[in-house]
Design a protein around this motif. Structure first.
Motif, PDB file in Angstrom:
ATOM      1  N   LEU A   7      28.574  30.598  -8.972  1.00 32.92           N
ATOM      2  CA  LEU A   7      28.838  30.711 -10.410  1.00 32.92           C
ATOM      3  C   LEU A   7      30.154  31.445 -10.673  1.00 32.92           C
ATOM      4  CD1 LEU A   7      25.238  31.533 -11.668  1.00 32.92           C
ATOM      5  CD2 LEU A   7      26.450  29.353 -11.795  1.00 32.92           C
ATOM      6  N   GLN A   8      30.428  32.491  -9.898  1.00 34.57           N
ATOM      7  CA  GLN A   8      31.686  33.225 -10.064  1.00 34.57           C
ATOM      8  C   GLN A   8      32.880  32.347  -9.695  1.00 34.57           C
ATOM      9  OE1 GLN A   8      31.118  36.744  -7.697  1.00 34.57           O
ATOM     10  NE2 GLN A   8      30.085  37.841  -9.343  1.00 34.57           N
ATOM     11  N   GLU A   9      32.730  31.579  -8.625  1.00 37.55           N
ATOM     12  CA  GLU A   9      33.809  30.677  -8.202  1.00 37.55           C
ATOM     13  C   GLU A   9      34.092  29.632  -9.282  1.00 37.55           C
ATOM     14  OE1 GLU A   9      36.727  28.910  -5.729  1.00 37.55           O
ATOM     15  OE2 GLU A   9      35.732  30.855  -5.574  1.00 37.55           O
ATOM     16  N   LEU A  10      33.035  29.072  -9.856  1.00 34.59           N
ATOM     17  CA  LEU A  10      33.211  28.069 -10.908  1.00 34.59           C
ATOM     18  C   LEU A  10      33.908  28.679 -12.122  1.00 34.59           C
ATOM     19  CD1 LEU A  10      29.739  26.309 -10.639  1.00 34.59           C
ATOM     20  CD2 LEU A  10      31.954  25.339  -9.992  1.00 34.59           C
ATOM     21  N   ALA A  11      33.456  29.860 -12.528  1.00 35.30           N
ATOM     22  CA  ALA A  11      34.055  30.523 -13.686  1.00 35.30           C
ATOM     23  C   ALA A  11      35.514  30.869 -13.426  1.00 35.30           C
ATOM     24  CB  ALA A  11      33.255  31.782 -14.033  1.00 35.30           C
ATOM     25  N   ALA A  12      35.815  31.344 -12.225  1.00 34.75           N
ATOM     26  CA  ALA A  12      37.186  31.723 -11.892  1.00 34.75           C
ATOM     27  C   ALA A  12      38.129  30.518 -11.928  1.00 34.75           C
ATOM     28  CB  ALA A  12      37.219  32.374 -10.508  1.00 34.75           C
ATOM     29  N   ARG A  13      37.599  29.345 -11.622  1.00 35.35           N
ATOM     30  CA  ARG A  13      38.426  28.134 -11.614  1.00 35.35           C
ATOM     31  C   ARG A  13      38.438  27.435 -12.974  1.00 35.35           C
ATOM     32  NH1 ARG A  13      39.779  25.648  -6.779  1.00 35.35           N
ATOM     33  NH2 ARG A  13      39.330  26.887  -4.950  1.00 35.35           N
ATOM     34  N   GLY A  14      37.741  28.005 -13.956  1.00 38.83           N
ATOM     35  CA  GLY A  14      37.717  27.410 -15.294  1.00 38.83           C
ATOM     36  C   GLY A  14      36.777  26.233 -15.416  1.00 38.83           C
ATOM     37  N   ARG A  16      33.479  24.527 -16.465  1.00 34.56           N
ATOM     38  CA  ARG A  16      32.364  24.705 -17.397  1.00 34.56           C
ATOM     39  C   ARG A  16      31.316  23.666 -17.072  1.00 34.56           C
ATOM     40  NH1 ARG A  16      34.456  24.011 -23.207  1.00 34.56           N
ATOM     41  NH2 ARG A  16      34.157  22.009 -22.290  1.00 34.56           N
ATOM     42  N   GLU A  18      27.658  21.895 -18.166  1.00 32.15           N
ATOM     43  CA  GLU A  18      26.774  21.639 -19.298  1.00 32.15           C
ATOM     44  C   GLU A  18      25.720  20.643 -18.864  1.00 32.15           C
ATOM     45  OE1 GLU A  18      29.258  20.042 -22.354  1.00 32.15           O
ATOM     46  OE2 GLU A  18      30.512  21.829 -22.463  1.00 32.15           O
ATOM     47  N   ALA A  28      36.478  20.597 -16.106  1.00 31.02           N
ATOM     48  CA  ALA A  28      37.361  21.496 -15.376  1.00 31.02           C
ATOM     49  C   ALA A  28      38.804  21.045 -15.488  1.00 31.02           C
ATOM     50  CB  ALA A  28      36.947  21.534 -13.906  1.00 31.02           C
ATOM     51  N   LEU A  52      20.931  26.293 -16.626  1.00 32.18           N
ATOM     52  CA  LEU A  52      21.670  26.035 -17.866  1.00 32.18           C
ATOM     53  C   LEU A  52      20.777  25.640 -19.029  1.00 32.18           C
ATOM     54  CD1 LEU A  52      24.686  24.099 -16.357  1.00 32.18           C
ATOM     55  CD2 LEU A  52      24.742  26.372 -17.388  1.00 32.18           C
TER      56      LEU A  52
END
Length: 125
Positions: A7-14, A16, A18, A28, A52
């Motif tokens: 989750l942190q990796e996904l958030a860091a790369r922008g 989203r 859904e 992305a 989610l």
């Protein structure tokens, strides 16, 4: 359970994520999702969808007296101002519907039930 690292990796790369129609959708920037990251998303797809989606069925059913109050609001039978402990509301029906919607969405459910009971008291007065 989804790895916090993923989750942190996904958030860091922008990236989203859904859920639309039961499908996991990733939005992305170009190049943000590497083949390795895509494989991790596929491997954890079910867990990501579960994380989610809002939980269902966690709210207690409302008492019948409050259900009748909400039905009266839906039927536009509460279209009048009413004094409540927090102050005067200009349209009791709109207040009841907004409060019921917040309860259904799980936003401070105890507070919403209390507010509905107060509105019922104003209706009964």
């Amino acid at each position: 359970m989804v790895s916090p690292d993923l989750l942190q990796e996904l958030a860091a790369r922008g990236v989203r994520l859904e859920v639309e129609g039961g499908r996991l959708i990733a939005r992305a920037p170009d190049g943000a999702v590497t083949p390795e990251l895509s494989a991790q998303i596929r491997a954890h797809k079910a867990d990501l969808i579960a994380a989610l989606q809002p939980s269902r069925g966690t709210l207690a059913p409302l008492p019948e007296a409050l259900v009748r109050l909400i039905r009266a609001a839906v039927g536009n039978h509460l279209n009048f101002p009413a004094p409540l402990p927090g102050g005067l509301v200009s349209n009791l029906g709109e207040y009841v519907l907004a409060t019921a919607a917040m309860y259904a969405a799980g936003v401070e459910p105890e507070r919403q039930v209390k507010a509905l009971w107060e509105a019922r008291g104003a209706w009964a007065a």
